[in-house]
Enzyme design. Structure first.
Site, PDB file in Angstrom:
ATOM      1  N   ASP A 196      44.678 -12.465 -29.673  1.00 23.04           N
ATOM      2  CA  ASP A 196      43.997 -13.726 -29.376  1.00 23.04           C
ATOM      3  C   ASP A 196      44.126 -14.087 -27.903  1.00 23.04           C
ATOM      4  OD1 ASP A 196      46.737 -14.141 -29.565  1.00 23.04           O
ATOM      5  OD2 ASP A 196      46.555 -16.180 -30.323  1.00 23.04           O
ATOM      6  N   ASP A 227      44.792 -18.088 -24.078  1.00 20.37           N
ATOM      7  CA  ASP A 227      45.409 -17.775 -25.365  1.00 20.37           C
ATOM      8  C   ASP A 227      45.024 -18.860 -26.369  1.00 20.37           C
ATOM      9  OD1 ASP A 227      47.723 -15.981 -26.645  1.00 20.37           O
ATOM     10  OD2 ASP A 227      47.982 -18.039 -27.335  1.00 20.37           O
TER      11      ASP A 227
END
Length: 399
Positions: free
Chosen positions: A321, A278
């Protein structure tokens, strides 16, 4: 003699038309035509069935992705839903026009016919907020326009679940495959939904090439026709398995591959690890530098991930993301080394906007299914974030 001469001129014509060879040829031609017509019809229906299934997934996946995009910055959208009179223009026009442009880009990029958002106005009425249709089109629905709520829209609003339909007739619109995904506010309450429609014209356009090929080929190249038809569907399926921004795989492909590799190691033995990545403070990057910079950052991170993997590893973008990597035949320690290489290269990168990531690594064990293994990697990633970000955390076994 004269009579014979008068009647003989017709004999060659009848001989040509009704000779045994020509009768046989015409019979075979008729039989081949009948067989080919039947096979062509079967191929047409099979290809259309596969295509409809893919389009149904496309509609649903596009709706889910658009809803997740809105929820990343939900506050202005919540404000948009709370306006009492849209005709007065008492709302954030800049936000509305920006989202309209984005929705038009999504519609063009995914080849869907319509993409829009709605909120519930009353027990039987829904109201349009965003619409990706060209504003100059007669099919454009301005903000504040309403229509009668159908049962599918009611289900997504009341049950907070993703809804998809087969090709059905919508009153006043025509036949469409539709996907609905709820939009939730900061408290998890459903404040509206994203709708995505794919119509019969899209199906006909996609099927036209297949039908043209089927209609002109002869029996001896039926195998080629079958291969060509399959390739059309395969290419389309592959397109939906590839993330348009990063060129990594999509969540759909990741989920299928993870299930397959777990079945494989259960049967044959071996090791399997999963890595969850992440990007740290990605929203700040978008807010400070803009979404184009954010997109460049995601492509850069994807490139670093791809560079540090083997051909047998499977890297996917599973969210805005978030990235997930499947590492077949890899121990927890070796997976940790791969994660560290990715972290180091990103940390020492030459990008103008510095980026760091939090990485969680987990190893499959015999009692784990795909969801458990993914959840453990996810927990490891969150542990990395809670411990200060820009680091790797590994979890051995169940938490």
């Amino acid at each position: 003699m004269e009579q014979k001469i008068k009647s003989s001129w017709t004999e060659p014509l009848f001989t040509v038309i009704f000779s045994k060879k020509h009768i046989t040829f015409l019979s075979i031609l008729l039989l081949v035509t009948m067989i080919f017509s039947g096979i062509g019809l079967i191929i047409h229906r099979s290809v259309q069935g596969l295509l409809l299934e893919e389009l149904r997934y496309t509609a649903t996946n596009t709706a889910v992705t658009a809803a997740a995009f809105i929820e990343e910055d939900i506050s202005p959208y919540v404000a948009l839903t709370q306006v009492e009179n849209y005709e007065e223009g008492d709302y954030d026009v800049y936000y509305y026009e920006r989202m309209q442009r984005i929705f038009r880009e999504i519609r063009r990029g995914t080849n869907v016919d319509f993409i829009y958002t709605m909120k519930q106005l009353s027990e039987n009425t829904v109201l349009y907020l965003l619409d990706g249709e060209d504003p100059a089109s007669d099919l454009f629905s301005p903000i504040g326009s309403t229509e009668k709520m159908d049962s599918y829209q009611k289900d997504v609003l009341t049950d907070n679940k993703i809804i998809s339909t087969d090709m059905i007739l919508w009153e006043g619109w025509g036949k469409y495959i539709t996907g609905h995904a709820p939009i939730r506010d900061q408290m998890g309450r459903v404040i509206g939904f994203v709708g995505v429609d794919i119509g019969t014209m899209t199906v006909r356009n996609l099927m036209r090439k297949v039908d043209q090929v089927i209609s002109v080929v002869a029996l001896f190249i039926i195998l080629l026709v079958t291969f060509y038809s399959y390739k059309i569907i395969e290419d389309r399926s592959n397109a939906y398995n590839e993330d348009y921004l990063t060129k990594l795989y999509t969540r759909r492909h990741h989920d299928r591959q993870l299930e397959m590799h777990i079945r494989k190691v259960r049967k044959k033995g071996g090791e399997l690890s999963v890595m969850m990545i992440d990007v740290d403070d990605f929203k700040k990057i978008n807010d400070q530098y803009g979404h184009e910079a954010g997109d460049r950052m995601l492509r850069y991170v994807a490139g670093v991930i791809r560079k540090n993997l083997r051909k047998t590893d499977i890297s996917s973008r599973i969210g805005g993301d978030e990235f997930n990597i499947i590492l077949p035949g890899t121990s927890l320690e070796d997976a940790g080394e791969v994660a560290t290489r990715i972290l180091s290269e990103l940390e020492g990168g030459k990008e103008s906007v510095k980026v760091s990531v939090s990485i969680g690594v987990a190893k499959w064990e015999k009692t784990m299914d795909a969801s458990i293994l993914t959840n453990i990697a996810d927990q490891a990633m969150y542990k990395a974030k809670e411990s200060g970000r820009n680091q790797v955390q590994m979890i051995q076994g169940h938490c």
